[in-house]
Design a protein around this motif. Structure first.
Motif, PDB file in Angstrom:
ATOM      1  N   THR A 156     -78.424 -81.729 -47.187  1.00 30.75           N
ATOM      2  CA  THR A 156     -79.814 -80.966 -46.463  1.00 30.75           C
ATOM      3  C   THR A 156     -80.011 -79.617 -46.554  1.00 30.75           C
ATOM      4  OG1 THR A 156     -80.699 -81.418 -44.374  1.00 30.75           O
ATOM      5  CG2 THR A 156     -78.657 -80.489 -44.230  1.00 30.75           C
ATOM      6  N   GLY A 157     -79.221 -79.047 -47.352  1.00 31.18           N
ATOM      7  CA  GLY A 157     -79.281 -77.663 -47.508  1.00 31.18           C
ATOM      8  C   GLY A 157     -78.731 -76.762 -46.403  1.00 31.18           C
ATOM      9  N   ALA A 158     -77.798 -77.171 -45.684  1.00 33.80           N
ATOM     10  CA  ALA A 158     -77.306 -76.281 -44.475  1.00 33.80           C
ATOM     11  C   ALA A 158     -76.316 -75.060 -45.185  1.00 33.80           C
ATOM     12  CB  ALA A 158     -76.025 -77.130 -43.729  1.00 33.80           C
ATOM     13  N   VAL A 159     -76.281 -73.948 -44.552  1.00 29.46           N
ATOM     14  CA  VAL A 159     -75.577 -72.832 -45.157  1.00 29.46           C
ATOM     15  C   VAL A 159     -74.162 -72.978 -44.542  1.00 29.46           C
ATOM     16  CG1 VAL A 159     -75.278 -70.447 -45.176  1.00 29.46           C
ATOM     17  CG2 VAL A 159     -77.538 -71.316 -45.245  1.00 29.46           C
ATOM     18  N   LEU A 160     -73.291 -73.172 -45.436  1.00 25.81           N
ATOM     19  CA  LEU A 160     -71.825 -73.361 -44.893  1.00 25.81           C
ATOM     20  C   LEU A 160     -71.096 -71.979 -44.689  1.00 25.81           C
ATOM     21  CD1 LEU A 160     -70.811 -76.701 -46.974  1.00 25.81           C
ATOM     22  CD2 LEU A 160     -71.837 -76.451 -44.604  1.00 25.81           C
ATOM     23  N   LEU A 161     -70.740 -71.518 -43.619  1.00 33.26           N
ATOM     24  CA  LEU A 161     -70.245 -70.393 -43.455  1.00 33.26           C
ATOM     25  C   LEU A 161     -68.657 -70.156 -43.688  1.00 33.26           C
ATOM     26  CD1 LEU A 161     -71.885 -69.704 -40.101  1.00 33.26           C
ATOM     27  CD2 LEU A 161     -72.461 -68.566 -42.136  1.00 33.26           C
ATOM     28  N   GLY A 162     -68.071 -71.349 -43.420  1.00 36.65           N
ATOM     29  CA  GLY A 162     -66.510 -71.279 -43.607  1.00 36.65           C
ATOM     30  C   GLY A 162     -66.042 -72.390 -42.976  1.00 36.65           C
ATOM     31  N   THR A 186     -73.589 -73.035 -40.488  1.00 36.73           N
ATOM     32  CA  THR A 186     -72.634 -74.224 -39.979  1.00 36.73           C
ATOM     33  C   THR A 186     -71.465 -73.957 -40.355  1.00 36.73           C
ATOM     34  OG1 THR A 186     -74.635 -75.736 -40.769  1.00 36.73           O
ATOM     35  CG2 THR A 186     -72.296 -76.708 -40.304  1.00 36.73           C
ATOM     36  N   SER A 187     -70.737 -74.216 -39.436  1.00 38.49           N
ATOM     37  CA  SER A 187     -69.210 -74.190 -39.512  1.00 38.49           C
ATOM     38  C   SER A 187     -68.572 -75.648 -39.602  1.00 38.49           C
ATOM     39  CB  SER A 187     -68.404 -73.448 -38.453  1.00 38.49           C
ATOM     40  OG  SER A 187     -68.705 -73.970 -37.259  1.00 38.49           O
ATOM     41  N   ILE A 188     -67.240 -75.595 -40.442  1.00 35.62           N
ATOM     42  CA  ILE A 188     -66.705 -76.952 -40.581  1.00 35.62           C
ATOM     43  C   ILE A 188     -65.592 -76.892 -39.853  1.00 35.62           C
ATOM     44  CG2 ILE A 188     -65.969 -78.609 -42.295  1.00 35.62           C
ATOM     45  CD1 ILE A 188     -69.008 -78.470 -42.172  1.00 35.62           C
ATOM     46  N   LYS A 189     -64.955 -77.909 -39.118  1.00 34.84           N
ATOM     47  CA  LYS A 189     -63.439 -77.764 -38.539  1.00 34.84           C
ATOM     48  C   LYS A 189     -62.550 -77.939 -39.779  1.00 34.84           C
ATOM     49  CE  LYS A 189     -60.637 -80.224 -35.347  1.00 34.84           C
ATOM     50  NZ  LYS A 189     -60.380 -81.382 -34.360  1.00 34.84           N
ATOM     51  N   ASP A 190     -61.416 -77.495 -39.744  1.00 34.21           N
ATOM     52  CA  ASP A 190     -60.480 -77.310 -40.646  1.00 34.21           C
ATOM     53  C   ASP A 190     -59.823 -78.792 -40.874  1.00 34.21           C
ATOM     54  OD1 ASP A 190     -59.447 -76.244 -43.381  1.00 34.21           O
ATOM     55  OD2 ASP A 190     -57.980 -75.369 -42.311  1.00 34.21           O
ATOM     56  N   MET A 191     -60.442 -79.725 -40.718  1.00 36.34           N
ATOM     57  CA  MET A 191     -59.674 -80.833 -40.872  1.00 36.34           C
ATOM     58  C   MET A 191     -60.604 -81.635 -41.939  1.00 36.34           C
ATOM     59  SD  MET A 191     -57.001 -81.489 -39.062  1.00 36.34           S
ATOM     60  CE  MET A 191     -56.800 -83.346 -39.117  1.00 36.34           C
ATOM     61  N   PHE A 192     -61.874 -81.583 -42.220  1.00 40.86           N
ATOM     62  CA  PHE A 192     -62.677 -81.982 -43.145  1.00 40.86           C
ATOM     63  C   PHE A 192     -62.431 -81.444 -44.490  1.00 40.86           C
ATOM     64  CE2 PHE A 192     -65.131 -82.387 -39.233  1.00 40.86           C
ATOM     65  CZ  PHE A 192     -65.144 -83.878 -39.229  1.00 40.86           C
ATOM     66  N   GLY A 215     -72.172 -67.632 -30.962  1.00 41.44           N
ATOM     67  CA  GLY A 215     -73.263 -67.431 -31.903  1.00 41.44           C
ATOM     68  C   GLY A 215     -72.782 -67.169 -33.294  1.00 41.44           C
ATOM     69  N   MET A 216     -71.684 -67.999 -33.750  1.00 41.88           N
ATOM     70  CA  MET A 216     -71.353 -67.748 -35.076  1.00 41.88           C
ATOM     71  C   MET A 216     -71.870 -69.066 -35.685  1.00 41.88           C
ATOM     72  SD  MET A 216     -67.402 -66.696 -34.537  1.00 41.88           S
ATOM     73  CE  MET A 216     -66.972 -65.324 -33.572  1.00 41.88           C
ATOM     74  N   GLY A 217     -73.014 -69.412 -35.841  1.00 39.17           N
ATOM     75  CA  GLY A 217     -73.633 -70.474 -36.198  1.00 39.17           C
ATOM     76  C   GLY A 217     -74.028 -71.359 -35.130  1.00 39.17           C
ATOM     77  N   PRO A 218     -75.297 -72.121 -35.219  1.00 38.13           N
ATOM     78  CA  PRO A 218     -75.799 -72.696 -33.798  1.00 38.13           C
ATOM     79  C   PRO A 218     -74.964 -74.034 -33.932  1.00 38.13           C
ATOM     80  CG  PRO A 218     -77.347 -72.741 -35.583  1.00 38.13           C
ATOM     81  CD  PRO A 218     -76.330 -71.963 -36.047  1.00 38.13           C
ATOM     82  N   TRP A 219     -74.134 -74.627 -34.992  1.00 37.88           N
ATOM     83  CA  TRP A 219     -73.731 -75.967 -34.787  1.00 37.88           C
ATOM     84  C   TRP A 219     -72.606 -75.951 -35.671  1.00 37.88           C
ATOM     85  CZ3 TRP A 219     -78.646 -79.243 -36.349  1.00 37.88           C
ATOM     86  CH2 TRP A 219     -78.925 -79.250 -37.651  1.00 37.88           C
ATOM     87  N   SER A 220     -71.756 -77.089 -35.488  1.00 38.30           N
ATOM     88  CA  SER A 220     -70.371 -77.348 -36.351  1.00 38.30           C
ATOM     89  C   SER A 220     -70.156 -78.719 -36.491  1.00 38.30           C
ATOM     90  CB  SER A 220     -69.543 -76.404 -35.624  1.00 38.30           C
ATOM     91  OG  SER A 220     -68.194 -76.669 -36.290  1.00 38.30           O
ATOM     92  N   VAL A 221     -69.202 -79.237 -37.043  1.00 37.17           N
ATOM     93  CA  VAL A 221     -68.704 -80.772 -36.764  1.00 37.17           C
ATOM     94  C   VAL A 221     -67.580 -80.763 -36.465  1.00 37.17           C
ATOM     95  CG1 VAL A 221     -68.730 -82.994 -37.904  1.00 37.17           C
ATOM     96  CG2 VAL A 221     -70.449 -81.348 -38.508  1.00 37.17           C
ATOM     97  N   GLY A 222     -66.878 -81.370 -35.549  1.00 34.11           N
ATOM     98  CA  GLY A 222     -65.739 -81.606 -35.070  1.00 34.11           C
ATOM     99  C   GLY A 222     -64.933 -83.284 -35.071  1.00 34.11           C
TER     100      GLY A 222
END
Length: 473
Positions: free
Chosen positions: A116-122, A77-83, A167-174
Motif C-alpha cells: 500500500t506504500g506505507a513508510v516503514l520507519l523501523g 508506520t512501525s512494526i513490532k519486532d515479532m514480525f 507521535g512516532m508514526g500514527p499507527w503500528s501493528v502488534g
C-alpha cells in the motif's frame, strides 16, 4: 504548520490529497519525534531513517502524479519486532537470536503495508518472544509510557503503543495472544483491536498457536479501521487465515450504538478494580447509554480460566525456547523461565483438558452474544506502574496474568476485542474501556468504539498532547 507527528493517518492522507503537505513532511516529523523521545521511551529498537525517507519521497511522487498504491500510501508506520521484515533483523527481544539473518521475507501484514506504500520507519520493542504484559527484555531494556516514561507502556506490544502514543508514526501493528495490544493501549491512552482469529494472517505461526492474533494500534478508531483494510486478507502461508473481507472496515463506522444490547461487566465476576478505573469505566458506559444503547449490568457467567490459559501459554513458550538448544532456557527472561519450569510436567491430557475449558468458554460466549450484541469491561483493572517492575508494588503476584484478568479470556475464545481510552485517573495516567463481540463481528466492535470516541470528546484521550519528557501531571 501544526506538528504533523500529532496527525492521525486519516488526517495525513487528506493532507496529501489536498497538497497541504507531503509524505516526506510527515516522515520527517515522525523521525524528529523518534530522535527527541526514543532515548527516554525506548520504543524503537531499529530505525532506518534513510530507507524511510526514500520511501516517503517515492510516495510523494505517487501522490503528485495521482498514482498512489493504496489507502496507506505515505503513512509513517512501525512494526513490532515479532514480525519478520525483509532487510531488517527480527530479534523478538531475545539474546538467543543471531542478528546475522538472512532476513529475506515479510510477514503478511508487513507485505500488505509495503504493497500500500506505507513508510516503514523501523522495528519497535517487545519482551522476549512477546511472553508477558510488560515490555522489557534482556536484549533491549524496558519501554516507557508517553504519559510518564518512568511507567510501563504495557506489553507485549508496548513498543507499538509507546511509538503511536508519542507521535512516532500514527499507527503500528502488534500481536495479541493474551492481551498484548489491549494492555498497552489501555496504559498509554491509545486504540487497539484484537481482531477475530485468522482475520489478520500470521506467518511464521506464533508459538502461542491459536491464542495469537495480530491487530492495529492507533490513536483513533477510524485509523484502526483503515489499517484493518490493509492488513487483513487471505494468505496461504497461514493455515487458519480467513477469506479476504469484501467490504471496508470503515463501512458503517459512524452508525452509532442506538438500540444495541450491551452487557456491562465491571469485573467479569472475578476481577477487582482500582476505584478510579471503575469510576471512569462506569462513566463511559453511561455515555453509551446516553447514545441510545440498551445497557444491562451482567456478568457472562464463567470462572477465571487463568490456569487452563497458563497450560496453553507456557507449553507454547517452552516449545519456542527449546528450538534454541538445551542451554537456551538458562538464558531467557527469568520470569519466562520460571513459567516454563512451573508447567514443565504438563501432559498431553493437561493440554487437552485446557483446550476443553477453552471450548466450553467459546460455547458460553456464543450463547451470551445471542442475547447481547456487545460485552463491555474495563480493559485493565489498574493504571500503568513502574516500568522496571513486573507487577504493581505490593501486588499479589509478579505473573502478568494476575493483573490482566479481562484480556486473556477472549484470546481463548478468539473473539474480537478493542481497547479505547476513557479518561485519565487521578494519578495522571489513562484508563481503557474494552469492547468485545461475537466472532466475526469486528465491525460492530469498531462501530461501538467509534460511537464512544465521538460522544466522549475530551475524555477520549490523545496522548500526543502530553509531552513525553514531562509526563501527564
Amino acid at each position: 504548520m501544526t506538528d504533523l507527528a500529532e496527525f492521525s493517518a486519516a488526517e495525513l492522507l487528506e493532507g496529501y490529497a489536498a497538497g497541504s503537505f507531503t509524505p516526506v513532511d510527515a516522515t520527517e516529523a515522525a523521525l524528529s519525534r523518534i530522535e527527541a523521545q526514543n532515548a527516554e521511551l525506548n520504543a524503537f529498537v531499529l530505525v532506518d531513517r534513510e530507507s524511510a525517507l526514500d520511501s516517503a519521497e517515492a510516495s510523494a511522487a505517487r501522490w503528485k502524479s495521482g498514482q498512489t498504491l493504496g489507502p496507506g500510501d505515505g503513512v509513517p508506520t512501525s512494526i513490532k519486532d515479532m514480525f519478520i521484515t525483509s532487510g531488517w533483523p527480527t530479534l523478538r527481544g531475545s539474546t538467543l537470536i543471531d542478528d546475522a539473518g538472512p532476513w529475506d521475507a515479510d510477514a503478511p501484514c508487513v507485505a500488505r503495508l509495503r504493497d500500500t506504500g506505507a513508510v516503514l520507519l523501523g522495528k519497535v520493542s517487545t519482551p522476549e518472544f512477546a511472553w508477558k504484559g510488560t515490555t522489557d527484555s534482556e536484549r533491549f531494556g524496558a519501554t516507557g509510557n508517553p504519559w510518564d516514561p518512568a511507567m510501563t507502556a504495557g506489553g507485549s506490544s508496548g513498543g507499538s503503543s509507546a511509538a503511536v502514543g508519542a507521535g512516532m508514526g500514527p499507527w503500528s501493528v502488534g500481536t495479541d495472544a493474551g492481551g498484548s495490544v489491549r494492555i498497552p493501549a489501555a496504559f498509554t491512552g491509545t486504540v487497539a483491536l484484537k481482531p477475530t482469529f485468522g482475520l489478520v494472517p500470521m506467518f511464521p505461526a506464533s508459538p502461542f498457536g491459536t491464542l495469537a492474533h495480530a491487530g492495529p494500534m492507533t490513536r483513533t478508531v477510524t485509523d484502526a479501521a483503515m489499517l484493518m483494510d490493509i492488513i487483513t486478507g487471505f494468505d496461504s502461508r497461514d493455515w487458519a487465515a480467513l477469506p479476504t473481507p469484501t467490504t471496508s472496515f470503515t463501512d458503517g463506522l459512524d452508525q452509532g450504538v442506538e438500540g444495541l444490547r450491551i452487557a456491562f461487566s465491571p469485573t467479569l465476576g472475578f476481577g477487582e478494580n482500582d476505584p478510579e478505573v471503575e469510576r471512569l469505566v462506569r462513566e463511559a458506559v453511561d455515555v453509551l447509554a446516553d447514545q441510545g444503547a440498551i445497557v444491562e449490568e451482567v456478568d457472562p457467567g464463567f470462572a477465571d480460566p487463568v490456569e487452563p490459559f497458563h497450560v496453553l501459554w507456557f507449553t507454547g513458550a517452552a516449545k519456542v525456547v527449546a528450538a534454541y538448544g538445551p542451554q537456551a532456557l538458562a538464558k531467557v527472561d527469568p520470569g519466562l523461565r520460571a513459567g516454563i519450569e512451573r508447567y514443565a510436567d504438563a501432559s498431553a491430557q493437561d493440554y487437552l483438558d485446557a483446550t476443553a475449558v477453552r471450548m466450553e468458554l467459546g460455547v458460553l460466549m456464543g450463547a451470551f452474544h445471542q442475547k447481547y450484541d456487545l460485552l463491555v469491561t474495563p480493559t485493565m483493572p489498574i493504571t500503568a506502574f513502574d516500568r522496571n517492575r513486573q507487577a504493581p508494588e505490593g501486588w499479589k503476584s509478579d505473573l502478568w496474568t494476575s493483573w490482566t484478568p479481562y484480556t486473556y479470556p477472549f484470546n481463548m475464545t478468539q473473539q474480537p476485542a478493542a481497547s479505547v481510552p476513557c479518561g485519565v485517573a487521578s494519578d495522571g495516567l489513562p484508563v481503557g474501556l474494552q469492547f468485545v463481540a461475537a466472532r466475526t463481528q469486528d465491525r460492530l466492535v469498531l462501530r461501538a468504539s467509534r460511537a464512544y470516541e465521538q460522544a466522549a470528546g475530551e475524555q477520549f484521550v490523545r496522548p500526543v498532547t502530553v509531552p513525553a519528557a514531562q509526563g501527564a501531571g
